[in-house]
Design a protein around this motif. Structure first.
Motif, PDB file in Angstrom:
ATOM      1  N   VAL A  82     -34.962  68.877   5.380  1.00 49.03           N
ATOM      2  CA  VAL A  82     -34.125  69.258   6.523  1.00 49.03           C
ATOM      3  C   VAL A  82     -32.908  70.022   6.037  1.00 49.03           C
ATOM      4  CG1 VAL A  82     -32.578  68.347   8.300  1.00 49.03           C
ATOM      5  CG2 VAL A  82     -34.904  67.461   8.106  1.00 49.03           C
ATOM      6  N   MET A  83     -32.315  69.569   4.942  1.00 51.23           N
ATOM      7  CA  MET A  83     -31.194  70.300   4.368  1.00 51.23           C
ATOM      8  C   MET A  83     -31.636  71.691   3.916  1.00 51.23           C
ATOM      9  SD  MET A  83     -28.988  69.627   0.918  1.00 51.23           S
ATOM     10  CE  MET A  83     -30.338  70.400   0.013  1.00 51.23           C
ATOM     11  N   GLY A  84     -32.789  71.776   3.248  1.00 52.82           N
ATOM     12  CA  GLY A  84     -33.268  73.062   2.756  1.00 52.82           C
ATOM     13  C   GLY A  84     -33.573  74.042   3.880  1.00 52.82           C
ATOM     14  N   VAL A  85     -34.239  73.563   4.936  1.00 49.48           N
ATOM     15  CA  VAL A  85     -34.572  74.431   6.072  1.00 49.48           C
ATOM     16  C   VAL A  85     -33.300  74.868   6.795  1.00 49.48           C
ATOM     17  CG1 VAL A  85     -35.691  74.476   8.338  1.00 49.48           C
ATOM     18  CG2 VAL A  85     -36.871  73.457   6.384  1.00 49.48           C
ATOM     19  N   SER A  86     -32.345  73.974   6.921  1.00 51.80           N
ATOM     20  CA  SER A  86     -31.072  74.334   7.569  1.00 51.80           C
ATOM     21  C   SER A  86     -30.352  75.405   6.780  1.00 51.80           C
ATOM     22  CB  SER A  86     -30.177  73.091   7.707  1.00 51.80           C
ATOM     23  OG  SER A  86     -30.800  72.101   8.491  1.00 51.80           O
ATOM     24  N   PHE A  87     -30.360  75.259   5.454  1.00 49.61           N
ATOM     25  CA  PHE A  87     -29.709  76.265   4.605  1.00 49.61           C
ATOM     26  C   PHE A  87     -30.411  77.611   4.729  1.00 49.61           C
ATOM     27  CE2 PHE A  87     -29.685  78.459   0.450  1.00 49.61           C
ATOM     28  CZ  PHE A  87     -28.329  78.782   0.387  1.00 49.61           C
ATOM     29  N   LYS A  88     -31.742  77.594   4.750  1.00 54.28           N
ATOM     30  CA  LYS A  88     -32.503  78.837   4.857  1.00 54.28           C
ATOM     31  C   LYS A  88     -32.291  79.515   6.206  1.00 54.28           C
ATOM     32  CE  LYS A  88     -37.100  80.805   4.187  1.00 54.28           C
ATOM     33  NZ  LYS A  88     -38.531  80.532   3.961  1.00 54.28           N
ATOM     34  N   SER A  89     -31.970  78.684   7.220  1.00 52.04           N
ATOM     35  CA  SER A  89     -31.756  79.225   8.571  1.00 52.04           C
ATOM     36  C   SER A  89     -30.379  79.838   8.748  1.00 52.04           C
ATOM     37  CB  SER A  89     -31.958  78.113   9.607  1.00 52.04           C
ATOM     38  OG  SER A  89     -33.259  77.572   9.512  1.00 52.04           O
ATOM     39  N   ILE A  93     -24.283  75.618   2.871  1.00 51.50           N
ATOM     40  CA  ILE A  93     -24.901  74.544   2.090  1.00 51.50           C
ATOM     41  C   ILE A  93     -24.297  73.182   2.408  1.00 51.50           C
ATOM     42  CG2 ILE A  93     -23.360  74.896   0.119  1.00 51.50           C
ATOM     43  CD1 ILE A  93     -27.078  73.769   0.086  1.00 51.50           C
ATOM     44  N   TRP A  94     -22.977  73.136   2.656  1.00 48.57           N
ATOM     45  CA  TRP A  94     -22.350  71.840   2.922  1.00 48.57           C
ATOM     46  C   TRP A  94     -22.668  71.369   4.342  1.00 48.57           C
ATOM     47  CZ3 TRP A  94     -21.843  70.404  -1.619  1.00 48.57           C
ATOM     48  CH2 TRP A  94     -21.332  71.246  -2.620  1.00 48.57           C
ATOM     49  N   GLY A  95     -22.757  72.297   5.268  1.00 44.58           N
ATOM     50  CA  GLY A  95     -23.197  71.937   6.611  1.00 44.58           C
ATOM     51  C   GLY A  95     -24.642  71.471   6.612  1.00 44.58           C
ATOM     52  N   ALA A  96     -25.476  72.144   5.817  1.00 44.79           N
ATOM     53  CA  ALA A  96     -26.880  71.747   5.704  1.00 44.79           C
ATOM     54  C   ALA A  96     -27.001  70.362   5.080  1.00 44.79           C
ATOM     55  CB  ALA A  96     -27.640  72.775   4.864  1.00 44.79           C
ATOM     56  N   LEU A  97     -26.124  70.074   4.122  1.00 48.50           N
ATOM     57  CA  LEU A  97     -26.130  68.752   3.489  1.00 48.50           C
ATOM     58  C   LEU A  97     -25.828  67.657   4.524  1.00 48.50           C
ATOM     59  CD1 LEU A  97     -24.499  67.900   0.077  1.00 48.50           C
ATOM     60  CD2 LEU A  97     -24.088  66.423   2.037  1.00 48.50           C
ATOM     61  N   ILE A 231     -29.171  60.375   0.500  1.00 50.01           N
ATOM     62  CA  ILE A 231     -28.293  60.809  -0.598  1.00 50.01           C
ATOM     63  C   ILE A 231     -29.111  61.089  -1.849  1.00 50.01           C
ATOM     64  CG2 ILE A 231     -26.467  60.038  -2.168  1.00 50.01           C
ATOM     65  CD1 ILE A 231     -25.256  58.514   0.210  1.00 50.01           C
ATOM     66  N   VAL A 232     -30.070  60.206  -2.144  1.00 55.08           N
ATOM     67  CA  VAL A 232     -30.906  60.405  -3.329  1.00 55.08           C
ATOM     68  C   VAL A 232     -31.776  61.647  -3.165  1.00 55.08           C
ATOM     69  CG1 VAL A 232     -32.862  59.451  -4.624  1.00 55.08           C
ATOM     70  CG2 VAL A 232     -30.909  58.003  -4.044  1.00 55.08           C
ATOM     71  N   GLY A 233     -32.315  61.874  -1.973  1.00 56.52           N
ATOM     72  CA  GLY A 233     -33.104  63.077  -1.748  1.00 56.52           C
ATOM     73  C   GLY A 233     -32.296  64.342  -2.013  1.00 56.52           C
ATOM     74  N   ILE A 234     -31.044  64.346  -1.596  1.00 56.53           N
ATOM     75  CA  ILE A 234     -30.172  65.507  -1.815  1.00 56.53           C
ATOM     76  C   ILE A 234     -29.777  65.626  -3.287  1.00 56.53           C
ATOM     77  CG2 ILE A 234     -27.853  66.379  -1.327  1.00 56.53           C
ATOM     78  CD1 ILE A 234     -28.317  65.388   1.574  1.00 56.53           C
ATOM     79  N   THR A 237     -32.678  67.046  -5.078  1.00 58.05           N
ATOM     80  CA  THR A 237     -32.759  68.478  -4.762  1.00 58.05           C
ATOM     81  C   THR A 237     -31.783  69.261  -5.634  1.00 58.05           C
ATOM     82  OG1 THR A 237     -33.406  68.031  -2.480  1.00 58.05           O
ATOM     83  CG2 THR A 237     -32.469  70.196  -2.947  1.00 58.05           C
ATOM     84  N   SER A 238     -30.580  68.742  -5.776  1.00 52.91           N
ATOM     85  CA  SER A 238     -29.594  69.380  -6.650  1.00 52.91           C
ATOM     86  C   SER A 238     -30.058  69.373  -8.106  1.00 52.91           C
ATOM     87  CB  SER A 238     -28.250  68.661  -6.516  1.00 52.91           C
ATOM     88  OG  SER A 238     -27.333  69.111  -7.482  1.00 52.91           O
ATOM     89  N   TYR A 239     -30.702  68.276  -8.504  1.00 55.15           N
ATOM     90  CA  TYR A 239     -31.119  68.110  -9.900  1.00 55.15           C
ATOM     91  C   TYR A 239     -32.212  69.092 -10.287  1.00 55.15           C
ATOM     92  CZ  TYR A 239     -31.580  65.259 -14.147  1.00 55.15           C
ATOM     93  OH  TYR A 239     -31.573  64.812 -15.450  1.00 55.15           O
ATOM     94  N   VAL A 240     -33.203  69.275  -9.387  1.00 57.82           N
ATOM     95  CA  VAL A 240     -34.334  70.168  -9.704  1.00 57.82           C
ATOM     96  C   VAL A 240     -34.110  71.575  -9.178  1.00 57.82           C
ATOM     97  CG1 VAL A 240     -35.923  68.221  -9.708  1.00 57.82           C
ATOM     98  CG2 VAL A 240     -35.643  69.544  -7.617  1.00 57.82           C
ATOM     99  N   GLY A 241     -33.093  71.772  -8.323  1.00 54.35           N
ATOM    100  CA  GLY A 241     -32.777  73.108  -7.825  1.00 54.35           C
ATOM    101  C   GLY A 241     -33.684  73.599  -6.726  1.00 54.35           C
ATOM    102  N   SER A 242     -34.402  72.667  -6.055  1.00 48.64           N
ATOM    103  CA  SER A 242     -35.312  73.079  -4.996  1.00 48.64           C
ATOM    104  C   SER A 242     -35.479  71.942  -4.004  1.00 48.64           C
ATOM    105  CB  SER A 242     -36.675  73.451  -5.584  1.00 48.64           C
ATOM    106  OG  SER A 242     -37.615  73.741  -4.563  1.00 48.64           O
ATOM    107  N   ALA A 243     -35.426  72.261  -2.692  1.00 47.93           N
ATOM    108  CA  ALA A 243     -35.622  71.270  -1.635  1.00 47.93           C
ATOM    109  C   ALA A 243     -37.094  71.269  -1.243  1.00 47.93           C
ATOM    110  CB  ALA A 243     -34.747  71.601  -0.431  1.00 47.93           C
ATOM    111  N   ARG A 244     -37.769  70.146  -1.511  1.00 53.98           N
ATOM    112  CA  ARG A 244     -39.207  70.054  -1.251  1.00 53.98           C
ATOM    113  C   ARG A 244     -39.513  68.885  -0.319  1.00 53.98           C
ATOM    114  NH1 ARG A 244     -41.272  69.412  -7.150  1.00 53.98           N
ATOM    115  NH2 ARG A 244     -42.989  68.474  -5.961  1.00 53.98           N
ATOM    116  N   ALA A 245     -40.631  69.009   0.396  1.00 51.29           N
ATOM    117  CA  ALA A 245     -41.020  67.981   1.360  1.00 51.29           C
ATOM    118  C   ALA A 245     -41.634  66.754   0.713  1.00 51.29           C
ATOM    119  CB  ALA A 245     -41.998  68.574   2.374  1.00 51.29           C
ATOM    120  N   ASP A 246     -41.866  66.806  -0.591  1.00 52.74           N
ATOM    121  CA  ASP A 246     -42.461  65.654  -1.293  1.00 52.74           C
ATOM    122  C   ASP A 246     -41.577  65.172  -2.437  1.00 52.74           C
ATOM    123  OD1 ASP A 246     -42.742  67.841  -2.931  1.00 52.74           O
ATOM    124  OD2 ASP A 246     -44.792  67.365  -3.575  1.00 52.74           O
ATOM    125  N   ILE A 247     -40.300  65.481  -2.362  1.00 55.99           N
ATOM    126  CA  ILE A 247     -39.427  65.209  -3.502  1.00 55.99           C
ATOM    127  C   ILE A 247     -39.220  63.716  -3.729  1.00 55.99           C
ATOM    128  CG2 ILE A 247     -37.168  65.159  -2.328  1.00 55.99           C
ATOM    129  CD1 ILE A 247     -36.235  67.081  -4.644  1.00 55.99           C
TER     130      ILE A 247
END
Length: 355
Positions: A82-89, A93-97, A231-234, A237-247
């Protein structure tokens, strides 16, 4: 004598045993490879496992209330995508977070409200919402035109530097874990919420007659678990540099194991934040030490699984053994009192009649 017994009871506590296991691990693995105890390596390698404890701490409170949540892994994935899709839209980044965390809170509310409204088994409810949230994560990924395997990349450097960065020379992941630990230790040990959570798990009928707001406590526990999962999902995402649906797909079993090994009863009413914290380091350093011993990932998984089953079984056996000892002591005391009541004191008249 009582003072000595109380000291022995302290050393017999499960948490103290876990500390002993942790020290033994460090000694064994450092003897196999001297680089294992390098302070810098130990400190910064914690980011590879410490995030598990961030979810395990609130999950411990859920289990202390007598419930369980197995949907948190899907919540972590949902929050991240959801954070990744919001950022792409086009959202910053902080609002998406923030939007990603709100999605996690909404998921926690769904869990808690379904449990208190239906009065169904929490495992059944959260098993269903596990698939629901995972499906929603995939749907959000599809709506954003994002491959579930690639995810959303190109995130700003100020965001990707969070999980892998340092503050005051310490890893940010470790600092987040420390803050979460203090918050939940105070919440469980020093607040009305924590005391009510324990009694709800130990004796829900007594909690209801005592006038506790049991439903509010239960919903709050599930919301806190989902928020921590978000929080862990985010962070991942920061750790691997990519927002994924199976993270968050690999989070479920390790986190549940941490809570059980940390001494939290699956029947509710018993457990401590300290035990879960120590268990986080026990499991984390165990896996790292096995890799230092040049075991393959498959061998590490098998060996870790065997150790976890053994320790969890030992925890169950020790808890049941203590319960049996306590029940036997009470039974003997009751028999002794009954025998005294039946025999009664011998009066002078009774003694004379016997002669």
């Amino acid at each position: 004598m009582n003072a000595l017994q109380s000291r022995l009871k302290i050393f017999a506590r499960w948490e103290v045993g876990l500390i002993g296991v942790l020290v033994l691990e460090l000694v064994i693995f450092s003897s196999l490879n001297s680089k294992f105890l390098d302070p810098n390596r130990l400190l910064f390698s914690m980011s590879d496992f410490i995030y598990l404890g961030i979810i395990a701490l609130p999950l411990a409170i859920v289990m202390i209330t007598g419930g369980i949540d197995i949907s948190f892994a899907s919540v972590a994935s949902l929050s991240a995508i959801v954070m990744g899709v919001s950022f792409k839209s086009g959202v910053g980044i902080w609002g998406a977070l923030v939007i990603g965390l709100l999605a996690a809170v909404a998921a926690g509310l769904v869990n808690g409200l379904l449990i208190i409204l239906t009065r169904a088994n929490p495992m059944v409810i959260t098993l269903g919402t596990q698939f629901l949230f995972a499906g929603l994560a995939l749907a959000a990924s599809g709506l954003g035109g994002i491959s579930s395997f690639e995810g959303v990349s190109g995130l700003p450097d100020e965001f990707t530097g969070i999980a892998g960065g340092r503050t005051f020379g310490l890893p940010n992941m470790l600092l987040v874990f420390a803050v979460v630990t203090v918050l939940f230790a105070v919440l469980l040990g020093r607040s009305t919420f924590g005391r009510q959570a324990r009694l709800i798990g130990a004796n829900p009928v007594a909690a209801r007659y005592a006038g506790f707001r049991s439903d509010a406590v239960i919903v709050g526990a599930y919301v806190l678990t989902s928020l921590s999962a978000g929080i862990v999902g985010i962070l991942l995402t920061s750790y691997v540099g990519s927002a994924r649906a199976d993270i968050g797909a690999s989070l479920l079993m390790p986190v549940l194991t941490l809570v059980v090994i940390g001494g939290v009863s699956m029947y509710g009413g018993e457990g401590s934040i300290f035990g879960v914290v120590v268990a986080t380091f026990v499991i984390g350093f165990l896996q790292q030490g096995l890799r230092f011993a040049r075991l393959s990932e498959n061998e590490v998984a098998v060996f870790t699984g065997v150790i976890l089953v053994a320790v969890a079984s030992l925890r169950w056996w020790s808890a049941n053994w203590s319960e049996r000892v306590r029940n036997n002591r009470v039974r003997r005391e009751n028999l002794r009192r009954q025998a005294g009541a039946v025999d009664g004191p011998r009066t002078p008249v009774a003694a004379a009649s016997e002669v």
